[in-house]
Design an enzyme around this catalytic site. Structure first.
Site, PDB file in Angstrom:
ATOM      1  CG  HIS A 278      -9.663  -6.532  -1.913  1.00 36.51           C
ATOM      2  ND1 HIS A 278      -9.635  -5.789  -0.765  1.00 36.51           N
ATOM      3  CD2 HIS A 278      -8.423  -7.064  -2.056  1.00 36.51           C
ATOM      4  CE1 HIS A 278      -8.425  -5.890  -0.229  1.00 36.51           C
ATOM      5  NE2 HIS A 278      -7.676  -6.658  -0.979  1.00 36.51           N
ATOM      6  CD  GLU A 515       1.254  -5.366   2.508  1.00 36.57           C
ATOM      7  OE1 GLU A 515       0.378  -5.222   1.663  1.00 36.57           O
ATOM      8  OE2 GLU A 515       1.125  -6.128   3.498  1.00 36.57           O
ATOM      9  CG  ASP A 539      -1.990  -2.375   2.203  1.00 36.36           C
ATOM     10  OD1 ASP A 539      -2.912  -1.590   2.459  1.00 36.36           O
ATOM     11  OD2 ASP A 539      -2.160  -3.597   2.069  1.00 36.36           O
ATOM     12  CB  CYS A 586       3.072  -8.828  -5.120  1.00 31.58           C
ATOM     13  SG  CYS A 586       2.997  -8.416  -3.374  1.00 31.58           S
TER      14      CYS A 586
END
Ligand code: PEP
Ligand code: MG
Length: 650
Positions: A278, A515, A539, A586
């Site tokens: 992140h 994912e 993921d 995404c």
């Protein structure tokens, strides 16, 4: 046990390091990590100090009850440092390799940020002086935190500002402050007194069961470290850096990324870190080139060394020649020109040369992002990371608060544009401070993503209700993260339908993130029941390759262009088309301009990218022909490794 026989305070230190412990603390001694032949400094303060010293030193030298000769043998068996058989091709000439975590290129000079503290005296000289020093350092820290809070608020980074406001409060915490002063009264230096006081709190909190409290351990560590910097006269991380600095760190946290001096830091290099962490996502959103997993040898370069950081190519060139810098400046100018050109058309749709429309949407994490996305020409929002809105909250946001945020995001991107709101995706590497969750052995395989919402329907329901309440402000779609089975999807969808009916809102499209490999493999089944798929390649790659997306040693291999991942993308896109549905991406690969032809060729019709990359992704789409892309994708699917796929792109 030996130390306990004396009244004196006996302290063990490893000279030249910050490793120190009370001789009576078993956990402290373990933390010293001594090996055979480690030199220990033993200090004692008290009436029986000299007796304590001589007994303790004799006991240590005698091996503390262990057979020293045997230990020598065991020590010989230590595993040698050796290069791995499979690793990043490291130092080649004057250039080092790394893994792109945020795109971009920069020329600058190296500056290091070490969290390690230099050694400091244990014993104080004068109680009054030590007290005054501590008070001064705490007040200086408060001042700099206050400035940081104000700057973040000015920059409209309100959530981040809240984190540091909480840090300010910690500086008033009597548990730490009083203990530090008591430590000074007992003869410790200001630095040792403060260090011991906050470290004890960190240690206690880091071991507790509640994640809420555990999360505070790193906050205390952060604040404690800032005060230490002031006490020891070292630059703390928030102080400004020289112009054109390329920052080198072991790792960087999301809050460190947002508190960087963004006018002067032109790039980040870490020796650890993951490319889809992140922190990486935030660096990308702030347009700071970031390279992870660069060889430790970079830390041997002197501060001020000139470098060219090319995150796009995954290289750092050390001490480039003047000609290299000129060539680089030309390249940078060309990229700037290309970006400027692309920006002119950013508001126009992205249509391939054969007329295929590709929706280029944005990934956002706040209302400000949504406004910025609209200005950058996004066709819509392909992913609202709704957990980013609440990561730093210590209490659950009310229905009204949530509604207001979604209204802000929907109107920020524009009422006519689609906005995919992902329901809370917490767990794994994203704990939610206000949500108590038991510690798990494998958090990425545990209660994560939609599983949290299904196990605590009240949280999911409140979020969905807020989205319904905000729906009239725009065109929301709802998407569930980390779906692994149809049952999970059906249960979550049922809840959305109930709320939709209650709110009397016209049908909102409901999709899922792909994912987990099981969802991709069963895409034909899911396609009958969902409205759309959005592939979370960060993921999906992690779970397909069984490689932690944040693991520094695996970062080079966690590549979404791995043919195994591409096959899952192809399966998903094909299944959606068969049912008249669509597939988007995404994950971070959608922001990788060079990957765009393959993704489109695999049948993806929406790309949700980071805001700074939107114009370039659109421009790339406009240069492509769908039939060519399909041929390229087929060729990629027949490859055996990610490197072979990337070679195709070159
Ligand atoms: C992904 O996994 O690719 C994704 C977009 O979700 P996140 O990065 O937030 O886990
Ligand atoms: Mg994800």
């Amino acid at each position: 046990a030996v130390a306990k026989r004396f009244n004196s305070v006996v302290i063990l230190t490893i000279p030249g390091t910050e490793r120190t412990s009370l001789a009576t603390s078993v956990t402290g001694i373990m933390g010293l990590q001594t090996k055979l032949n480690t030199t220990l400094l033993v200090t004692a303060t008290g009436a029986d100090a000299s007796a304590a010293l001589s007994e303790l030193i004799a006991a240590i030298e005698a091996g503390l009850g262990e057979d020293v000769n045997q230990t020598t043998q065991a020590d010989d068996n230590e595993f040698p440092e050796e290069p791995p058989l499979l690793s990043l091709d490291d130092a080649t000439g004057n250039s080092l390799k790394g893994v792109k975590a945020a795109p971009g290129i920069a020329v600058g000079t190296l500056e290091y940020r070490h969290k390690e503290l230099p050694s400091f005296p244990e014993q104080g000289i004068n109680i009054n002086d030590e007290t005054a020093q501590l008070n001064y350092a705490v007040s200086q820290t408060k001042k700099s935190l206050q400035q940081l809070v104000e700057k973040l608020a000015q920059d409209k980074l309100a959530t981040q500002a809240e984190v540091f406001s909480a840090h300010l409060e910690l500086l008033e915490d009597p548990a730490i402050i009083n203990t530090a002063h008591a430590n000074i009264q007992q003869g410790l230096s200001a630095a040792a007194a403060w260090h011991r006081a906050y470290s004890a709190e960190v240690k206690t909190l880091a071991a507790v069961e509640s994640p809420l409290l555990r999360a505070r351990a790193s906050d205390i560590e952060d604040v404690g470290y800032r005060v230490m910097c002031n006490l020891l006269g070292i630059d703390d991380q928030t102080q400004s850096v020289a112009k054109n600095t390329v920052l080198v760190m072991k790792d960087i946290t999301p809050s460190e990324v947002v508190s960087l001096d963004r006018e002067n830091v032109v790039g980040i290099i870490t020796t650890g870190g993951g490319s889809t962490s992140h922190a990486a996502i935030l660096a990308g959103s702030l347009n700071i080139p970031y390279l992870v997993n660069v060889s430790e040898s970079i830390t041997k370069q002197a501060a001020g060394t000139r470098v060219i950081l090319n995150a796009n190519k995954g290289t750092v060139v050390l001490n480039p020649s003047d000609e290299d810098v000129v060539a680089f400046n030309n390249l940078q100018q060309a990229l700037r020109d290309q970006l400027a050109q692309a920006k002119l058309d950013a508001n126009k749709p992205a249509i391939t040369t054969d007329g295929t429309v590709i929706e280029v949407a944005a990934n956002v994490g706040s209302v400000d992002d949504a406004i910025a996305a609209e200005q950058a020409g996004a066709d819509g929002i392909g992913l609202v990371r709704s957990e980013f809105l609440y990561l730093d909250r210590v209490s659950e946001p009310s229905l009204e608060e949530q509604t207001k945020v979604y209204q802000g995001i929907l109107s920020g991107i524009g009422a006519q544009r689609s906005c995919i709101i992902r329901t809370l995706d917490v767990g794994g590497d994203k704990p939610l401070a206000y949500l108590p969750m038991a510690a798990e052995e494998n958090p990425f395989l545990g209660e994560r993503g939609i599983r949290v919402g299904l196990n605590r329907p009240h949280i999911l329901r409140k979020q969905v209700r807020a989205i319904m309440n905000a729906a009239s402000a725009g065109k929301p779609r709802i998407m569930f993260p980390m779906i692994a089975s149809l049952e999970e999807f059906r249960a979550a969808k049922q809840l959305v339908l109930e709320e939709q009916k209650l709110a009397d809102v016209t049908a909102i499209e409901i999709g899922i993130m792909i994912e987990v490999p099981s969802a991709a493999l069963l895409a034909d089944q899911f396609a009958k029941e969902v409205d759309f798929f959005s592939i979370g390649t960060n993921d999906l790659t992690q779970y397909t390759l069984a490689m932690d997306r944040g693991h520094p040693k695996l970062a080079a291999q966690v590549d979404a262009l791995h043919p195994a991942v591409l096959r899952l993308i192809a399966t998903t896109a094909k299944a959606s088309v068969a049912q008249g549905k669509w597939t988007g991406i995404c994950g971070s690969i959608a922001s990788d301009v060079s990957a765009v032809p393959i993704l489109i060729g695999l049948g993806v019709t929406e790309l949700s990218a980071s805001i700074p990359m939107l114009a370039l992704v659109k421009e790339k789409v406009r240069s492509l022909d769908l039939a060519d892309c399909r041929r390229l994708a087929q060729a990629a699917l027949s490859k055996g490794t990610a490197a072979e796929v990337r070679a195709l792109l070159d």
